[in-house]
Write an enzyme that holds these catalytic residues in place. Structure first.
Site, short mmCIF file in Angstrom:
data_model
loop_
_atom_site.label_atom_id
_atom_site.label_comp_id
_atom_site.label_asym_id
_atom_site.label_seq_id
_atom_site.Cartn_x
_atom_site.Cartn_y
_atom_site.Cartn_z
CG ASP A 35 -0.78 -38.56 24.99
OD1 ASP A 35 -0.93 -39.47 25.82
OD2 ASP A 35 -1.73 -38.06 24.35
CE LYS A 94 -4.25 -39.62 26.27
NZ LYS A 94 -4.36 -39.18 24.86
CB CYS A 125 -3.52 -35.16 25.53
SG CYS A 125 -4.33 -35.92 24.10
#
Ligand code: VGL
Ligand code: ZN
Length: 199
Positions: free
Chosen positions: A10, A108, A153
């Site tokens: 990310d 996601k 994450c």
């Protein structure tokens, strides 16, 4: 052929300073991540990728503010500012990220009713993203992870990777944390307990 992959988590504009869910110092890790990328035969990127009006956004829950928690059918869920909306500038990778050698981008959080911190499972901890199958089918058994955010994450991805039997290492200096109510210490301990190597 190496059995090792780098997973960059990310590294998107919304998690960097100036973004909707800015992680302090998020952009500082770009040079170190780029230096890691050139060292690996296999590179996978994850991309937080929410539809507008995603259920993890505080804006969708009357009377709730970002960083509060609610109970969802799949368990407790922290609420966030609107971030990483599909197709927006905030959802794109940091412009300095050397992403060209990435062999896979795994998106996601694209289902409106459920969030997904981990690169392997959605937040119900049972709906797979397909990443484990992809890696296994390609003979990849060892993973190095870095990115944003350490305590969400990155940590959830590393915990799932270890549970799935991947030899898992997190390069902590190439991560930055949100650190909500002690979450960095808590998740760091959980990673250690799960046998994740913290480098
Ligand atoms: C993340 C909160 C919400 C992360 C993603 O990448 O750590 N955190 N969505
Ligand atoms: Zn998100």
């Amino acid at each position: 052929m190496s059995d090792e992959a780098l997973i960059v988590i990310d590294l998107q504009n919304d998690f960097c300073p100036g973004g909707a869910l800015a992680v302090s110092g998020g952009d500082e890790i770009v040079p170190e991540i780029n230096a890691l990328i050139v060292c690996f035969d296999h590179v996978v990127l994850t991309q937080d990728w929410h539809p507008a009006g995603h259920s993890s956004f505080a804006s969708q829950h009357a009377g709730k503010a970002p960083f509060e928690s609610i109970d969802m059918p799949y368990g407790p869920q922290t609420l966030w500012p609107d971030h990483c909306v599909q197709g927006t500038e905030g959802a794109t990778f940091h412009p300095g990220l050397e992403w060209t050698r990435a062999e896979l981008v795994i998106r996601k959080g694209f289902r409106k009713a459920i969030d997904s911190y981990s690169a392997f499972f959605e937040n119900d901890h049972e709906t797979p993203t397909g990443l484990a199958g992809y890696l296994r089918e390609r003979g990849i058994g060892r993973l190095t992870m870095a990115g944003l955010a350490t305590d969400f994450c990155v940590a959830y991805s590393a915990l799932d990777a270890a549970k799935l039997g991947f030899e898992t290492r997190v390069v902590m200096s190439a991560c930055r944390a949100i650190d909500l109510g002690g979450s960095l210490d808590l998740m760091t301990e959980k990673m250690k307990d799960a046998g994740v190597t913290l480098a």
